[in-house]
Design an enzyme around this catalytic site. Structure first.
Site, PDB file in Angstrom:
ATOM      1  N   LYS A 107       0.921  -0.707   0.387  1.00  7.57           N
ATOM      2  CA  LYS A 107       0.188  -0.118  -0.013  1.00  7.57           C
ATOM      3  C   LYS A 107       0.761   1.723   0.271  1.00  7.57           C
ATOM      4  CE  LYS A 107      -2.313   2.367   2.886  1.00  7.57           C
ATOM      5  NZ  LYS A 107      -1.958   3.715   2.044  1.00  7.57           N
ATOM      6  N   GLU A 153       9.595   0.957  10.424  1.00  4.71           N
ATOM      7  CA  GLU A 153      10.855   1.802  10.637  1.00  4.71           C
ATOM      8  C   GLU A 153      10.080   2.826  10.828  1.00  4.71           C
ATOM      9  OE1 GLU A 153      14.231   1.435   9.321  1.00  4.71           O
ATOM     10  OE2 GLU A 153      13.997  -0.341   8.921  1.00  4.71           O
ATOM     11  N   CYS A 212      13.521  10.257   7.111  1.00  5.11           N
ATOM     12  CA  CYS A 212      13.935   9.484   8.854  1.00  5.11           C
ATOM     13  C   CYS A 212      14.780   9.824   9.382  1.00  5.11           C
ATOM     14  CB  CYS A 212      13.391   8.793   8.836  1.00  5.11           C
ATOM     15  SG  CYS A 212      13.875   7.139   8.162  1.00  5.11           S
ATOM     16  N   GLU A 239      10.028  14.944  15.933  1.00  6.27           N
ATOM     17  CA  GLU A 239      10.713  15.096  14.530  1.00  6.27           C
ATOM     18  C   GLU A 239       9.590  15.526  13.385  1.00  6.27           C
ATOM     19  OE1 GLU A 239       9.092  11.226  12.318  1.00  6.27           O
ATOM     20  OE2 GLU A 239      11.405  12.011  11.355  1.00  6.27           O
TER      21      GLU A 239
HETATM   22  P1  NAI Z   1       1.766   8.121   8.434  1.00  9.78           P
HETATM   23  O1  NAI Z   1       2.221   7.469   9.458  1.00  9.78           O
HETATM   24  O2  NAI Z   1       0.388   8.212   8.941  1.00  9.78           O
HETATM   25  O3  NAI Z   1       1.727   7.196   7.450  1.00  9.78           O
HETATM   26  C1  NAI Z   1       2.455   6.574   6.796  1.00  9.78           C
HETATM   27  C2  NAI Z   1       1.686   4.952   5.753  1.00  9.78           C
HETATM   28  O4  NAI Z   1       0.995   4.504   6.884  1.00  9.78           O
HETATM   29  C3  NAI Z   1       0.897   5.513   4.620  1.00  9.78           C
HETATM   30  O5  NAI Z   1       0.999   4.655   3.356  1.00  9.78           O
HETATM   31  C4  NAI Z   1      -0.633   5.825   5.340  1.00  9.78           C
HETATM   32  O6  NAI Z   1      -1.841   5.820   4.274  1.00  9.78           O
HETATM   33  C5  NAI Z   1      -0.621   4.699   6.536  1.00  9.78           C
HETATM   34  N1  NAI Z   1      -1.012   4.629   7.308  1.00  9.78           N
HETATM   35  C6  NAI Z   1      -1.448   5.610   8.104  1.00  9.78           C
HETATM   36  N2  NAI Z   1      -2.798   4.877   9.048  1.00  9.78           N
HETATM   37  C7  NAI Z   1      -2.434   3.818   9.301  1.00  9.78           C
HETATM   38  C8  NAI Z   1      -2.927   3.021   9.954  1.00  9.78           C
HETATM   39  N3  NAI Z   1      -3.853   2.926  10.952  1.00  9.78           N
HETATM   40  N4  NAI Z   1      -2.544   1.098   9.434  1.00  9.78           N
HETATM   41  C9  NAI Z   1      -2.021   1.188   8.685  1.00  9.78           C
HETATM   42  N5  NAI Z   1      -1.015   1.937   7.802  1.00  9.78           N
HETATM   43  C10 NAI Z   1      -1.778   3.086   7.958  1.00  9.78           C
HETATM   44  O7  NAI Z   1       1.835   9.195   8.453  1.00  9.78           O
HETATM   45  P2  NAI Z   1       2.031  10.546   8.258  1.00  9.78           P
HETATM   46  O8  NAI Z   1       0.530  10.906   9.178  1.00  9.78           O
HETATM   47  O9  NAI Z   1       1.818  10.495   6.853  1.00  9.78           O
HETATM   48  O10 NAI Z   1       3.029  11.389   8.381  1.00  9.78           O
HETATM   49  C11 NAI Z   1       2.881  12.143   9.396  1.00  9.78           C
HETATM   50  C12 NAI Z   1       4.164  12.041  10.314  1.00  9.78           C
HETATM   51  O11 NAI Z   1       5.094  11.343  10.375  1.00  9.78           O
HETATM   52  C13 NAI Z   1       5.257  12.732   9.202  1.00  9.78           C
HETATM   53  O12 NAI Z   1       5.494  14.451  10.399  1.00  9.78           O
HETATM   54  C14 NAI Z   1       6.670  12.461   9.924  1.00  9.78           C
HETATM   55  O13 NAI Z   1       7.094  13.145  11.301  1.00  9.78           O
HETATM   56  C15 NAI Z   1       6.630  11.076  10.031  1.00  9.78           C
HETATM   57  N6  NAI Z   1       6.224  10.396   9.401  1.00  9.78           N
HETATM   58  C16 NAI Z   1       7.604   9.737   9.205  1.00  9.78           C
HETATM   59  C17 NAI Z   1       8.191   8.848   8.417  1.00  9.78           C
HETATM   60  C18 NAI Z   1       9.433   7.902   8.316  1.00  9.78           C
HETATM   61  O14 NAI Z   1      10.496   7.273   7.317  1.00  9.78           O
HETATM   62  N7  NAI Z   1       9.938   7.668   9.397  1.00  9.78           N
HETATM   63  C19 NAI Z   1       7.323   8.771   6.949  1.00  9.78           C
HETATM   64  C20 NAI Z   1       6.048   9.752   6.870  1.00  9.78           C
HETATM   65  C21 NAI Z   1       5.365  10.215   8.342  1.00  9.78           C
END
Ligand code: NAI
Ligand code: MG
Length: 488
Positions: free
Chosen positions: A194, A267, A301, A398
């Site tokens: 996804k 991760e 990240c 972050e």
């Molecule tokens: P998120 O963790 O909500 O999204 C990442 C992925 O998880 C997306 O594909 C999303 O659709 C999916 N997702 C969301 N809720 C889910 C659930 N309950 N169960 C399974 N999958 C789910 O991250 P978001 O909201 O885009 O970003 C928020 C913050 O997270 C950012 O500001 C940043 O600080 C951090 N982040 C860190 C990342 C990294 O590479 N470590 C990548 C993206 C965000």
């Protein structure tokens, strides 16, 4: 020669030279009006769709499917079917498909790079020179292991797990897809992936690569949608979940999977310290600081978001840093000269703005070089905060944007203590001329990756992953195969 300034005995330096616009053409990308779900090698029509836009000007690009729970179950069932044959193929056969995928990605890299920058906002320079070559390299690298698993894990009888559910974020959409899919396939698993809701387009174009490579139907399935689609995948009949994203969602997934027997790798976020000692090569360190935090708009990240400078060189480092920041070109991601592109989404921009406001309110001093931001789209100027206390939110949370927080230290012990004062532990950087100090620091820093005199370097052969709230499990290298295997 009137605009050339004489600088004593040094060669004349032209004044006021700016870069002419160098836009990359988008002709190479052919978008469909609407995309469906890639299930069992065919397009499965979804009931609902949403619009995906370009963050550079908020222009709509295409309609994308919002997969329902039933759609996700169908994708998992098709992966389960495909597993029967895929897992029994000789490793050399699986490798053949993976080498094809790698080669096609390399051949079509310009098209993918343009689409990545269009949909995600990152500078074309970066998608072209970093994301695409690395994505192809991951397929090449893991293809090489597919027929050597017995040697890779001697006396352990490696066996594939089954169906891997993979959920990826929006900061490196195609690269994260490659990090996830390549080791899973090499190990003999099948996949339901996804993509993130704001950046689904390169994953959908990747389905065309799978068709070209004649990958058997169902081995890789792509289901687009928001968090609810991700949650449905976590709860579906999969054998493993691999997640990259926020710590908050990572924790929720871990709670959800507790006791189910499904395997999990996470991760998550980071708040890396980039530590600069007074014996370092300052100009190189400044380049490393800039690359560490402004690469990919800081949507990284492992970004070096906390700069720790030794007190004795604080002034020259900050001065050189500000000078260097003034030369960063912020703007159109499709311009080949752009250094800092668009912020990925309105949501992420709001989050950055909120944390930056908190930094100012708590008493830190803000600096942003003069730069003209485009009126349309989502933008944030490269920012550095000085006078930051460890307790400030900008030093703890972050930000995931082009925002650097500067702290100081006197001794290596103090540097380690401050660097480790975070709930995260993904990466760190050390700048010093002393090899022994690099080794000592690497031993004492609680971070999965420690870069020395460089930053943000990636290679498919090198494992990557975190400690503490940055998650667990490794990606890359042989370590990245293990979570996709069972051992007898
Ligand atoms: P998120 O963790 O909500 O999204 C990442 C992925 O998880 C997306 O594909 C999303 O659709 C999916 N997702 C969301 N809720 C889910 C659930 N309950 N169960 C399974 N999958 C789910 O991250 P978001 O909201 O885009 O970003 C928020 C913050 O997270 C950012 O500001 C940043 O600080 C951090 N982040 C860190 C990342 C990294 O590479 N470590 C990548 C993206 C965000
Ligand atoms: Mg979220």
């Amino acid at each position: 020669m009137t605009d050339v300034e004489k600088r004593q005995d040094r060669s004349p330096v032209p004044q006021g030279w700016t870069y002419a616009p160098a836009p990359e053409s988008t002709d190479v990308v052919r978008l469909q009006d609407r995309y469906e779900l890639y299930v069992g090698g065919e397009w499965l029509t979804a009931k609902e769709h949403f619009t995906t836009i370009s963050p550079r000007d908020e222009a709509p690009l295409a309609e994308v499917a919002q997969a329902s729970e039933a759609d996700v179950h169908q994708a998992v069932a098709s992966a389960r079917d495909a597993f029967q044959t895929w897992s029994k193929l000789p490793g050399s056969e699986r490798a053949k498909y993976m080498f094809r995928i790698a080669r096609i990605l390399a051949e079509r890299s310009r098209e993918f790079a343009v689409l990545e920058s269009l949909n995600g906002g990152k500078p074309i320079k970066e998608s072209r020179d970093v994301d695409l070559p690395l994505a192809a390299a991951h397929f090449f690298y893991y293809a090489g292991w597919a027929d050597k698993l017995e040697y890779a894990f001697p006396n352990r009888t490696p066996k594939p797990l089954g169906v891997a559910g993979q959920i990826i974020p929006w900061n490196f959409p195609l690269l994260m897809l490659a990090w996830k899919i390549a080791p899973a396939l090499a190990a003999g698993n099948t996949v339901v992936l996804k993509p993130a809701e704001t950046t689904p387009l390169t994953a959908l174009l990747f389905c065309d690569v799978l068709r070209q490579a004649e990958l058997p139907p169902g081995v890789v399935n792509i289901v687009t949608g928001d968090g609810s689609t991700g949650a449905a995948l976590v709860d579906a009949d999969v054998d493993k979940i691999a997640f990259t994203g926020s710590t908050e969602v990572g924790k929720a997934i871990q709670r959800r999977l507790a006791g189910t027997g499904k395997k999990l790798t996470l991760e998550l976020g980071g708040k890396a310290a980039n530590i600069v000692f007074d014996d370092c090569a300052i100009d190189q360190a400044v380049e490393g600081i800039v690359n560490g935090i402004y690469f990919n708009q800081g949507h990284v990240c492992c970004a070096g978001s906390r700069l720790l400078v030794q007190e004795s060189i604080y002034e020259p480092v900050i001065e050189k840093l500000k000078q260097r920041m003034a030369t960063l070109r912020v703007g159109d991601p499709l311009d080949k000269n752009t250094d800092v592109g668009a912020i990925n989404s309105r949501e992420q921009l709001n989050r950055i703005e909120e944390l930056v406001a908190a930094g100012t309110a708590e008493g830190a001093e803000i600096y942003q070089p003069p730069c003209k931001l485009p009126e349309q789209g989502y933008w944030f100027a490269p920012t550095v905060f000085t006078n930051v206390a460890q307790s400030y939110r900008i030093a703890q949370e972050e930000i995931f944007g082009p925002v650097l927080s500067v702290l100081t230290f006197r001794t290596p012990d103090e540097a380690v203590e401050k660097a480790n004062n975070t709930p995260y532990g993904l990466s760190a950087g050390v700048w010093t001329e002393k090899g022994s100090r690099i080794l000592w620091m690497a031993q004492h820093l609680r971070a999965g990756v420690v870069w020395a005199n460089t930053f943000n370097r990636f290679d498919p052969t090198s494992p990557f992953g975190g400690y503490k709230e940055s998650g667990f499990g490794r990606e890359g290298g042989l370590h990245g195969m293990e979570p996709y295997l069972d051992f007898a």
